[in-house]
Design a protein around this motif. Structure first.
Motif, PDB file in Angstrom:
ATOM      1  N   ALA A 244       0.772  -1.236   0.070  1.00 37.97           N
ATOM      2  CA  ALA A 244       0.052   0.178  -0.141  1.00 37.97           C
ATOM      3  C   ALA A 244       0.854   1.118  -0.023  1.00 37.97           C
ATOM      4  O   ALA A 244       0.398   2.431  -0.248  1.00 37.97           O
ATOM      5  CB  ALA A 244      -0.810  -0.215   1.267  1.00 37.97           C
ATOM      6  N   GLY A 245       1.980   1.249   0.435  1.00 40.51           N
ATOM      7  CA  GLY A 245       2.981   2.386   0.388  1.00 40.51           C
ATOM      8  C   GLY A 245       3.662   2.577  -0.780  1.00 40.51           C
ATOM      9  O   GLY A 245       4.322   3.797  -0.848  1.00 40.51           O
ATOM     10  N   ASP A 246       3.212   1.729  -2.041  1.00 41.42           N
ATOM     11  CA  ASP A 246       4.159   2.183  -3.318  1.00 41.42           C
ATOM     12  C   ASP A 246       3.574   3.167  -3.849  1.00 41.42           C
ATOM     13  O   ASP A 246       2.239   3.612  -4.022  1.00 41.42           O
ATOM     14  CB  ASP A 246       4.141   0.844  -4.113  1.00 41.42           C
ATOM     15  CG  ASP A 246       5.040  -0.439  -3.695  1.00 41.42           C
ATOM     16  OD1 ASP A 246       5.636   0.016  -2.620  1.00 41.42           O
ATOM     17  OD2 ASP A 246       4.768  -1.520  -4.126  1.00 41.42           O
ATOM     18  N   ARG A 247       4.524   4.090  -4.472  1.00 47.70           N
ATOM     19  CA  ARG A 247       4.222   5.195  -5.071  1.00 47.70           C
ATOM     20  C   ARG A 247       3.447   4.749  -6.668  1.00 47.70           C
ATOM     21  O   ARG A 247       4.248   3.984  -7.197  1.00 47.70           O
ATOM     22  CB  ARG A 247       4.939   6.423  -5.165  1.00 47.70           C
ATOM     23  CG  ARG A 247       4.482   7.516  -6.076  1.00 47.70           C
ATOM     24  CD  ARG A 247       5.996   8.546  -6.043  1.00 47.70           C
ATOM     25  NE  ARG A 247       6.857   8.237  -6.702  1.00 47.70           N
ATOM     26  CZ  ARG A 247       6.844   8.463  -8.195  1.00 47.70           C
ATOM     27  NH1 ARG A 247       6.003   9.036  -8.712  1.00 47.70           N
ATOM     28  NH2 ARG A 247       8.168   8.295  -8.760  1.00 47.70           N
ATOM     29  N   VAL A 248       2.257   5.444  -6.968  1.00 47.68           N
ATOM     30  CA  VAL A 248       1.762   5.251  -8.338  1.00 47.68           C
ATOM     31  C   VAL A 248       2.482   6.278  -9.238  1.00 47.68           C
ATOM     32  O   VAL A 248       2.719   7.279  -9.146  1.00 47.68           O
ATOM     33  CB  VAL A 248       0.178   5.312  -8.446  1.00 47.68           C
ATOM     34  CG1 VAL A 248      -0.459   5.172  -9.706  1.00 47.68           C
ATOM     35  CG2 VAL A 248      -0.349   4.456  -7.335  1.00 47.68           C
ATOM     36  N   PRO A 249       2.950   5.610 -10.383  1.00 53.61           N
ATOM     37  CA  PRO A 249       3.494   6.478 -11.595  1.00 53.61           C
ATOM     38  C   PRO A 249       2.566   7.446 -12.091  1.00 53.61           C
ATOM     39  O   PRO A 249       1.543   7.098 -12.053  1.00 53.61           O
ATOM     40  CB  PRO A 249       3.908   5.245 -12.415  1.00 53.61           C
ATOM     41  CG  PRO A 249       4.294   4.186 -11.701  1.00 53.61           C
ATOM     42  CD  PRO A 249       3.322   3.885 -10.777  1.00 53.61           C
ATOM     43  N   ASP A 250       3.244   8.710 -11.906  1.00 56.03           N
ATOM     44  CA  ASP A 250       2.357   9.732 -12.611  1.00 56.03           C
ATOM     45  C   ASP A 250       1.941   9.389 -13.971  1.00 56.03           C
ATOM     46  O   ASP A 250       0.387  10.001 -14.230  1.00 56.03           O
ATOM     47  CB  ASP A 250       3.000  11.099 -12.561  1.00 56.03           C
ATOM     48  CG  ASP A 250       3.593  11.702 -11.260  1.00 56.03           C
ATOM     49  OD1 ASP A 250       3.044  11.135 -10.208  1.00 56.03           O
ATOM     50  OD2 ASP A 250       4.668  12.185 -11.100  1.00 56.03           O
TER      51      ASP A 250
END
Length: 588
Positions: A244-250
């Protein structure tokens, strides 16, 4: 009687004998207490205290008589010398066993004692008979059940589970209970396997397993499958995060891609709704998510750490694959590869291969028993028999057995099947010899050139759980696709959709099946009310019912569209499958 059933009977008989011995012991002790001098003296003193006038005068005489009889007390009421000693602890354990509700297992499933996470439990439930162990009842259940295997997963040590942190020195009680389970299994000759599918305390591996398998239990096709995917609405691209802490690519945010986690309960629906899945490019989740995305019919794009990606690769691949709807051939090829290589029954067979199981246990091939197919055929002559042999020997999923009428068993094509190692059985047909029987046979519904009674007679000789009525030439992958569809859906029969005379083939109201999201027509993996059966459960064919009535009699029917050839490159990763034996699942 099977070994585990006999063991259950002996245990219940022993429990009954112990109950009777305990009852006899209680009666003997009660009689001894009631006849004891101490009790009689107490009663005399109590009576004298209640009625001091007359009882005090009689008290010396009563006490003298008790003293005179104290040396002649009879011991015949005590426990018989030959009776079994009553062990209260064992008696309580026997009663607890009866309360667990554990009974003997089915002959076609392994009995597995499990200490696993919820995902592993749901994955293996259709393929083995599980006996879950919990820390507070592990010893009771292990003593009361004759199991074939002890299966432990690292995910069972996850926080919040009954076995949370097992193997950690700080959690001594759970570690001690699991250690006792493994010692008991070793003493009884039961192999123990650890599925290392998640981070866990290092000491868990050192508890004494016969085998440690790196990875999970494979892809459970009854959860990850393309059935009813056209009913799932969602974005055409989905980003699968490792946590859940992974950043979603823009870039994916700008494209409107959905986001889900690898351990999300709705992962299967998210993959079914998407044309493309962006998954971790490396790590333990890469292969697991990739196979699941293939099973659900989605293209896969692997990505590296979003902080280092920059978005260039995703900017090219994601829009291209999102716009390209997977074709029927691509979808079939991806699902077929998962079926052969990574499905849960195949993974269980790999785990069991080489383990020292009990002598009366079929072994590693038992989880694949559900894929066994008996081909029922009535070749009219040598040409059809040769065609039958060519079809079956060239199939990617080879049948377990072939059942033919007795007159056809001597045809060269059938003999060639027997020479290639395929079990051939023959059945006798009773020819009608009265006008009534001739008329009745003419009115019977037919599948191909044979009536339902004929197929029922052939099915009576079959031993495999599935039967395939052979009616003519079939593609090399058709049998594998049918069995795969049955494993995905749990249907009782799979076949081409049958027309009801109005042109309706059982598709949805929009005229759009799963593999035809672009509305190109056709029906794939859709439950319908009638099919032209190609694969059916053997007991269903034995009944001789009209296939048009199967749905009304409670059977679940799945429509599978026609073959569309093989996707370019063979498999989803460029590989191609050769023949596989349904009895072993091996690809060779």
């Amino acid at each position: 009687m099977k070994r585990r059933e006999q063991s259950q009977t002996e245990q219940l008989r022993q429990a009954l004998a112990e109950r009777e011995a305990q009852l006899q012991e209680a009666r003997s002790r009660l009689a001894a207490v009631e006849g004891s001098t101490s009790l009689q003296v107490g009663r005399a003193l109590t009576a004298a205290a209640k009625r001091p006038g007359r009882s005090l005068v009689k008290l010396p005489r009563d006490l003298y008589r008790l003293w005179r009889r104290s040396g002649t007390t009879r011991h015949t009421e005590r426990r018989r010398p030959g009776a079994e000693p009553v062990r209260s602890f064992d008696a309580e354990r026997q009663e607890a066993r009866l309360l667990t509700g554990v009974v003997g297992g089915r002959e076609d499933l392994l009995v597995v004692a499990t200490v696993v996470g919820p995902a592993i439990q749901q994955a293996i439930d259709p393929y083995v008979r599980t006996v879950p162990l919990r820390p507070h009842d592990a010893q009771i259940v292990m003593d009361g059940v004759d199991v074939d295997l002890v299966l432990v997963s690292s995910s069972a040590a996850a926080p919040g589970s009954p076995w949370a942190h097992v193997g950690d020195p700080a959690v001594v009680d759970r570690t001690r209970a699991l250690h006792w389970v493994l010692e008991s299994a070793a003493a009884r000759g039961i192999p123990a396997v650890l599925l290392d599918d998640a981070p866990a305390p290092p000491a868990l591996r050192e508890l004494g397993f016969d085998r440690v398998h790196d990875g999970d239990a494979g892809v459970p096709l009854h959860q990850f499958n393309p059935v009813a995917a056209d009913l799932v609405r969602g974005p055409e691209a989905v980003y699968v995060r490792s946590g859940a802490g992974d950043r979603v690519p823009d870039l994916l945010t700008d494209l409107g891609a959905g986001v889900t986690d690898v351990d999300a309960p709705d992962l299967a629906d998210a993959l079914r709704a998407a044309n493309v899945a962006v998954i971790p490019g490396s790590g333990p989740d890469h292969e697991r998510v990739r196979r699941r995305a293939w099973a659900c019919g989605a293209h896969v794009v692997a990505h590296a750490d979003p902080a280092r990606t920059g978005g260039e690769d995703l900017a090219v691949s994601v829009p291209r694959l999102r716009a390209a709807v997977p074709s029927s051939a691509e979808q079939r090829t991806m699902l077929r590869q998962v079926f052969f290589d990574a499905a849960t029954p195949v993974r269980l067979a790999e785990i069991l291969d080489g383990l020292d199981l009990a002598t009366d246990t079929p072994g590693a091939e038992l989880p694949l028993r559900g894929r066994s197919v008996a081909v029922l055929a009535d070749p009219a002559g040598e040409a059809e028999a040769d065609q039958l042999a060519d079809d079956l020997l060239g199939a990617t999923l080879r049948p377990t057995e072939v059942v033919v009428p007795g007159a056809a068993a001597r045809l060269p094509g059938v003999q060639r099947l027997r020479a290639e190692g395929v079990t051939v059985r023959s059945a006798r047909f009773s020819a009608p010899d009265t006008p009534e029987e001739l008329t009745r046979d003419g009115d019977r519904p037919r599948i191909g050139a044979l009536g339902t009674d004929g197929w029922a007679a052939l099915a009576e000789r079959a031993t495999a759980p599935w039967a395939y009525p052979w009616t003519g030439r079939v593609g090399a992958d058709r049998l594998a696709d049918l069995v795969c569809a049955a494993e995905c859906s749990g249907a009782d029969a799979v076949g081409a959709p049958a027309s009801d005379g109005t042109g309706d083939t059982g598709g949805d109201a929009r005229g759009q099946g799963f593999f035809d999201r672009a509305r190109t027509g056709g029906t794939q993996y859709v439950f319908v009310s009638a099919v032209t059966p190609e694969l059916a459960r053997t007991p269903l064919l034995r009944r001789g019912w009209n296939p048009a009535e199967w749905n009304r009699r409670g059977s679940r029917l799945l429509a599978l569209g026609p073959d569309h050839g093989t996707a370019p490159g063979g498999g989803a990763d460029g590989s191609a499958h050769s023949a596989a034996d349904a009895s072993t699942g091996a690809v060779g």
